[in-house]
Design an enzyme around this catalytic site. Structure first.
Site, PDB file in Angstrom:
ATOM      1  N   CYS A  44     -12.288  74.570  29.619  1.00 34.23           N
ATOM      2  CA  CYS A  44     -10.948  74.178  29.360  1.00 34.23           C
ATOM      3  C   CYS A  44      -9.938  75.708  29.559  1.00 34.23           C
ATOM      4  O   CYS A  44     -10.705  76.641  29.449  1.00 34.23           O
ATOM      5  CB  CYS A  44     -10.558  73.551  28.154  1.00 34.23           C
ATOM      6  SG  CYS A  44     -11.567  72.223  28.041  1.00 34.23           S
ATOM      7  N   ARG A  61      -9.756  75.930  37.063  1.00 32.88           N
ATOM      8  CA  ARG A  61     -10.946  75.644  36.167  1.00 32.88           C
ATOM      9  C   ARG A  61     -11.148  74.342  36.178  1.00 32.88           C
ATOM     10  O   ARG A  61     -12.104  73.853  35.276  1.00 32.88           O
ATOM     11  CB  ARG A  61     -10.352  76.199  34.872  1.00 32.88           C
ATOM     12  CG  ARG A  61     -10.581  77.687  34.661  1.00 32.88           C
ATOM     13  CD  ARG A  61     -10.081  78.302  33.294  1.00 32.88           C
ATOM     14  NE  ARG A  61     -11.260  77.700  32.300  1.00 32.88           N
ATOM     15  CZ  ARG A  61     -12.092  78.570  31.753  1.00 32.88           C
ATOM     16  NH1 ARG A  61     -11.849  79.926  32.430  1.00 32.88           N
ATOM     17  NH2 ARG A  61     -12.859  78.258  30.967  1.00 32.88           N
ATOM     18  N   TRP A 107     -10.721  70.089  30.265  1.00 34.24           N
ATOM     19  CA  TRP A 107     -11.821  69.655  31.194  1.00 34.24           C
ATOM     20  C   TRP A 107     -12.940  68.820  30.540  1.00 34.24           C
ATOM     21  O   TRP A 107     -13.311  69.524  29.692  1.00 34.24           O
ATOM     22  CB  TRP A 107     -12.429  70.539  32.211  1.00 34.24           C
ATOM     23  CG  TRP A 107     -13.215  70.257  33.306  1.00 34.24           C
ATOM     24  CD1 TRP A 107     -12.415  69.897  34.609  1.00 34.24           C
ATOM     25  CD2 TRP A 107     -14.540  70.205  33.722  1.00 34.24           C
ATOM     26  NE1 TRP A 107     -13.463  69.461  35.321  1.00 34.24           N
ATOM     27  CE2 TRP A 107     -14.671  69.574  34.777  1.00 34.24           C
ATOM     28  CE3 TRP A 107     -15.445  70.152  32.658  1.00 34.24           C
ATOM     29  CZ2 TRP A 107     -15.712  69.242  35.438  1.00 34.24           C
ATOM     30  CZ3 TRP A 107     -16.829  70.094  33.309  1.00 34.24           C
ATOM     31  CH2 TRP A 107     -17.029  69.436  34.400  1.00 34.24           C
ATOM     32  N   ASN A 125     -11.801  75.607  23.553  1.00 30.90           N
ATOM     33  CA  ASN A 125     -12.536  75.464  24.849  1.00 30.90           C
ATOM     34  C   ASN A 125     -14.108  75.723  24.001  1.00 30.90           C
ATOM     35  O   ASN A 125     -14.391  76.749  23.213  1.00 30.90           O
ATOM     36  CB  ASN A 125     -12.575  76.669  25.642  1.00 30.90           C
ATOM     37  CG  ASN A 125     -13.165  76.887  26.852  1.00 30.90           C
ATOM     38  OD1 ASN A 125     -13.870  75.831  27.014  1.00 30.90           O
ATOM     39  ND2 ASN A 125     -13.159  77.851  27.638  1.00 30.90           N
ATOM     40  N   GLY A 126     -15.016  74.955  24.443  1.00 37.46           N
ATOM     41  CA  GLY A 126     -16.469  74.913  23.905  1.00 37.46           C
ATOM     42  C   GLY A 126     -16.849  73.706  23.531  1.00 37.46           C
ATOM     43  O   GLY A 126     -16.198  72.603  23.753  1.00 37.46           O
ATOM     44  N   GLU A 152     -32.835  72.179  50.464  1.00 38.20           N
ATOM     45  CA  GLU A 152     -31.512  72.464  49.764  1.00 38.20           C
ATOM     46  C   GLU A 152     -30.963  73.717  50.524  1.00 38.20           C
ATOM     47  O   GLU A 152     -30.003  74.232  50.772  1.00 38.20           O
ATOM     48  CB  GLU A 152     -31.600  72.401  48.133  1.00 38.20           C
ATOM     49  CG  GLU A 152     -30.574  72.912  47.487  1.00 38.20           C
ATOM     50  CD  GLU A 152     -29.026  72.324  47.909  1.00 38.20           C
ATOM     51  OE1 GLU A 152     -29.017  71.405  48.572  1.00 38.20           O
ATOM     52  OE2 GLU A 152     -28.100  72.982  47.531  1.00 38.20           O
ATOM     53  N   LYS A 205     -27.869  74.663  52.414  1.00 37.33           N
ATOM     54  CA  LYS A 205     -26.744  75.650  52.037  1.00 37.33           C
ATOM     55  C   LYS A 205     -26.666  76.666  53.236  1.00 37.33           C
ATOM     56  O   LYS A 205     -24.966  76.812  53.324  1.00 37.33           O
ATOM     57  CB  LYS A 205     -27.262  76.606  51.010  1.00 37.33           C
ATOM     58  CG  LYS A 205     -27.197  76.512  49.439  1.00 37.33           C
ATOM     59  CD  LYS A 205     -26.076  76.038  48.653  1.00 37.33           C
ATOM     60  CE  LYS A 205     -25.583  74.698  49.133  1.00 37.33           C
ATOM     61  NZ  LYS A 205     -25.410  73.599  48.219  1.00 37.33           N
ATOM     62  N   GLU A 235     -23.953  74.941  55.668  1.00 40.84           N
ATOM     63  CA  GLU A 235     -22.500  74.501  55.449  1.00 40.84           C
ATOM     64  C   GLU A 235     -21.815  75.692  55.062  1.00 40.84           C
ATOM     65  O   GLU A 235     -20.630  75.767  55.306  1.00 40.84           O
ATOM     66  CB  GLU A 235     -22.406  73.787  54.003  1.00 40.84           C
ATOM     67  CG  GLU A 235     -23.139  74.110  52.928  1.00 40.84           C
ATOM     68  CD  GLU A 235     -23.181  73.155  51.751  1.00 40.84           C
ATOM     69  OE1 GLU A 235     -22.473  72.220  51.784  1.00 40.84           O
ATOM     70  OE2 GLU A 235     -23.849  73.124  50.737  1.00 40.84           O
ATOM     71  N   HIS A 248     -45.800  69.198  64.475  1.00 39.71           N
ATOM     72  CA  HIS A 248     -45.522  67.838  65.259  1.00 39.71           C
ATOM     73  C   HIS A 248     -44.353  67.788  66.065  1.00 39.71           C
ATOM     74  O   HIS A 248     -43.877  66.772  66.275  1.00 39.71           O
ATOM     75  CB  HIS A 248     -45.764  66.630  64.244  1.00 39.71           C
ATOM     76  CG  HIS A 248     -47.070  66.584  63.550  1.00 39.71           C
ATOM     77  ND1 HIS A 248     -48.547  66.223  64.358  1.00 39.71           N
ATOM     78  CD2 HIS A 248     -47.445  66.932  62.288  1.00 39.71           C
ATOM     79  CE1 HIS A 248     -49.493  66.397  63.482  1.00 39.71           C
ATOM     80  NE2 HIS A 248     -48.993  66.628  62.104  1.00 39.71           N
ATOM     81  N   LYS A 251     -15.028  69.053  48.960  1.00 37.83           N
ATOM     82  CA  LYS A 251     -15.767  69.244  47.688  1.00 37.83           C
ATOM     83  C   LYS A 251     -16.170  67.721  47.145  1.00 37.83           C
ATOM     84  O   LYS A 251     -17.385  67.895  46.742  1.00 37.83           O
ATOM     85  CB  LYS A 251     -14.787  70.020  46.520  1.00 37.83           C
ATOM     86  CG  LYS A 251     -15.458  70.250  45.223  1.00 37.83           C
ATOM     87  CD  LYS A 251     -16.744  71.157  45.319  1.00 37.83           C
ATOM     88  CE  LYS A 251     -18.007  71.214  44.132  1.00 37.83           C
ATOM     89  NZ  LYS A 251     -18.839  71.759  44.493  1.00 37.83           N
TER      90      LYS A 251
HETATM   91  C1  G6P Z   1     -19.861  66.987  49.301  1.00 41.65           C
HETATM   92  C2  G6P Z   1     -20.101  68.409  48.987  1.00 41.65           C
HETATM   93  C3  G6P Z   1     -21.558  68.616  48.444  1.00 41.65           C
HETATM   94  C4  G6P Z   1     -21.893  67.574  47.444  1.00 41.65           C
HETATM   95  C5  G6P Z   1     -21.679  66.029  48.127  1.00 41.65           C
HETATM   96  C6  G6P Z   1     -21.909  65.110  47.155  1.00 41.65           C
HETATM   97  O1  G6P Z   1     -20.347  66.717  50.513  1.00 41.65           O
HETATM   98  O2  G6P Z   1     -19.552  69.166  49.907  1.00 41.65           O
HETATM   99  O3  G6P Z   1     -21.502  69.962  47.996  1.00 41.65           O
HETATM  100  O4  G6P Z   1     -23.386  67.756  47.461  1.00 41.65           O
HETATM  101  O5  G6P Z   1     -20.307  66.048  48.356  1.00 41.65           O
HETATM  102  O6  G6P Z   1     -21.134  65.276  45.943  1.00 41.65           O
HETATM  103  P1  G6P Z   1     -21.109  64.765  44.404  1.00 41.65           P
HETATM  104  O7  G6P Z   1     -19.880  65.040  43.946  1.00 41.65           O
HETATM  105  O8  G6P Z   1     -21.450  63.227  44.676  1.00 41.65           O
HETATM  106  O9  G6P Z   1     -22.631  65.497  43.980  1.00 41.65           O
END
Ligand code: G6P
Length: 610
Positions: free
Chosen positions: A2, A27, A74, A100-101, A483, A487, A490, A506, A605
């Site tokens: 927070c 944040r 948050w 916060n915590g 993964e 990464k 993207e 294959h 996001k």
């Molecule tokens: C978007 C984000 C990814 C994330 C995906 C799922 O594509 O760019 O980073 O993994 O959504 O999001 P979520 O909030 O459901 O984990």
């Protein structure tokens, strides 16, 4: 995670506090509030929503007072709601607290305080602090706060204000940051630098266990024993944007570096190291019979969360011996999945708002299937609609490319798999205790990886001119390779493909040409030699192979161009370590290519449309 701001001085506090809250918006927030002290009276305004909602709530009212505290929340304990927003007060509004915590023993404190006649008005852990201070106040606010924090277990950064003691704010920290901004005839307190930078650059950084009384013309800092100590003034030279990122150039690298702490938060209160047990009783409410009856698990998610789910499949199948199907939410929802009553659906979502994941959850629900959600956001749609929730407590993740949320999703899946395996009698004596020790050791091992990124940066520089790359691995390493490849794609816009190492021949082997970067994850003992054979096939085509394996596997160095050795751990836990150098490679490659690291083109996001 927070945001906290406090002000004491000669100017009107309201605009200063509001500006501070806006500066901390990055944040994450779901509610906000502030308290102002004027002529011995505290005025409290708070509510659910963004900071602008708080501003609307104040409207044209003239809020006066040269002392005040404010908070953007948050949610951790208790959903986002007006009542749960900070500041929290005791039975009267004469004592107010922002925090916060997490207060871990808040339930027992709350019961005791209720018996002593205190009336609670929120579901938060924070409120106990306000009541404790109220209880202990005997003419000295500093002493009351001291006594209150002696009783709490957990983590906190707090600022306390009292109508009875208008000349000072009292603050304390343990495991959550708190800084004091030193002004001229005025002083500030904040959880983060951006909140104070437009007023002062002279600061004290409080250390764990320290407390401070902050007056308009004076700041006194005390150690854990209550002795006054001299603090060194830290002159901030960062610009406002760098300050938001804690001095890092991007949120992505900040969040990668935060992973050890994020894991500690995910584990906090969920393992009993003494008894060697995973304890999820505060989070989950399955009956013993239910846990025993499940015959199949579905894991449904999108993007990075889907990749965490793939790791989860290996974990559950190995430990619980229960079949697991992992599905992309956008596929699951349109293929009439064959869900039986003895299935459990686990949805994973950092944001808890991804449209496809939410739709998949709702679909499973209409079929009467129990849903367990792993999510990072309290109060999100997924958290509200699932039957059971395991929060990851990674804190707000700002960079679009997910890193700390992924790693905490893995930790949540380890906890769940161990919990299920234990409930179904699948673990041998001492096995659970051993897993717990390993889980606890992971943050330190990640710190070892993060301590020196020079070699990773060099690799990133080498691959940054390529437009294609491959990632390979077997079993758990394959899930991590997927993964790693996402990464890189993207963040750096390099076309990257991930393959089960045995599958490359294959088809994709046709694409292996001289110098093309291939990242090989080789941590799994049972298939180590098989992966090495696949690496040899690739090396024979002159690719540039970068391998990730454990210390002690020095023989791999002869087969590849570069090896990164991970600190040793049981290979069952390898994904938590091996993903870290892959995240770093992506980050440094993106930086080298001049990409928009935190906000890659075309991406968002949280994808709230299907
Ligand atoms: C978007 C984000 C990814 C994330 C995906 C799922 O594509 O760019 O980073 O993994 O959504 O999001 P979520 O909030 O459901 O984990």
């Amino acid at each position: 995670m927070c945001g906290i701001v406090g002000y004491i001085g000669t100017r009107e506090a309201y605009p200063i506090l509001l500006e501070g809250l806006y500066k901390l918006e990055y944040r994450g927030y779901d509610s906000a509030g502030l308290a102002l002290l004027d002529s011995g009276v505290i005025q409290l305004i708070k509510g659910v929503g963004e900071i602008s909602k708080l501003e609307e709530k104040v409207g044209g009212r003239k809020l006066t007072g040269c002392v005040g505290i404010a908070h953007s929340r948050w949610a951790t304990h208790g959903r986002p709601s007006d009542g749960n927003a900070h500041p929290h007060s005791g039975c009267s509004e004469n004592f107010v607290v922002v925090h916060n915590g997490i207060i871990e023993n808040y339930q027992s404190l709350r019961s005791r305080l209720k018996e002593q006649g205190h009336r609670f008005s929120s579901e938060t852990d924070t409120e106990v602090l306000a009541h404790l201070v109220e209880q202990y106040y005997d003419g000295d606010l500093l002493e009351a706060v001291q006594r209150a924090i002696e009783e709490v277990r957990g983590s906190y950064a707090i600022v306390v204000m009292s109508a009875y003691d208008p000349e000072r704010l009292i603050c304390a920290r343990k495991h959550n940051p708190l800084i004091i901004g030193l002004g001229d005839g005025e002083n500030m307190v904040a959880s983060d630098l951006p909140a104070i930078l437009s007023h002062t650059r002279r600061t004290y950084f409080l250390e764990d266990g320290e407390m401070a009384e902050v007056k308009a013309n004076e700041v006194n800092v005390f150690n854990q024993q209550g002795e006054r100590i001299e603090k060194e003034i830290f002159e901030v030279t960062w610009d406002a944007v760098a300050a938001e990122k804690g001095g890092y150039p991007h949120f992505m690298i900040k969040e990668i570096m935060e992973q050890p702490q994020a894991i500690r938060e995910t584990l906090r209160g969920r393992i009993d190291a003494e008894r060697g047990k995973v304890c999820l009783a505060d989070d989950l409410h399955f009956s013993c019979q239910e846990l025993k009856n499940y015959r199949k698990i579905w894991i449904v998610a999108c993007g990075t969360a889907y990749h965490a789910g793939l790791v989860g499949k290996y974990l559950f199948e190995k430990l619980v011996r229960i079949p697991v199907e992992v599905d992309l939410a956008s596929e699951f929802r349109y293929r009439d999945p064959m869900l039986d009553k003895d299935s459990l659906v686990i949805v994973i979502s950092q944001s808890g708002e991804t449209a496809d994941t939410l739709a998949a959850l709702r679909l499973a629900k209409t079929k009467g299937i129990k849903i367990l959600a792993i999510t990072n956001v309290v109060g999100s749609s997924v958290a509200r609609e699932a039957d059971e929730v395991l929060f990851t407590w990674a804190g707000p993740e700002i960079a679009v490319a997910s890193t700390k949320a992924y790693i905490t999703q893995l930790i949540a899946l380890y906890l769940l798999a161990i919990y299920f395996a234990e409930s179904r009698g699948m673990l041998e004596a001492g096995e659970e205790a051993n897993y717990i020790k390993i889980l606890q050791s992971l943050p330190e091992k990640i710190n070892e990886i993060l301590a020196d990124t020079t070699a990773i940066e060099e690799v990133a520089a080498k691959i940054s001119s390529w437009e294609n790359a491959f990632f390979i691995g077997r079993n758990l390493d394959y899930a991590v390779a997927m993964e790693g490849s996402l990464k890189l794609k993207e963040t750096s816009y390099i076309h990257a493909e991930s393959y089960a190492a045995g599958e490359l021949k294959h088809g994709a082997l046709a694409l292996i040409t001289k110098g093309i970067p291939v990242f090989a994850v080789a941590t799994q003992e049972e298939v180590f030699e098989k992966t090495v054979s696949n690496i040899k096939e690739i090396k024979a085509r002159d690719a540039f192979v970068i391998a990730f394996t454990f210390q002690g596997k020095e023989e791999l160095a002869e087969e590849v161009d570069q090896v990164f050795y991970l600190p040793c751990v049981s290979d069952f836990f390898a994904p938590v370590l091996s993903v870290v150098p892959l995240q770093l490679v992506s980050y440094y490659t993106a930086v080298k290519r001049g990409c928009s690291v935190d906000k890659p083109r075309n991406l968002a996001k949280s994808v709230t449309v299907e």
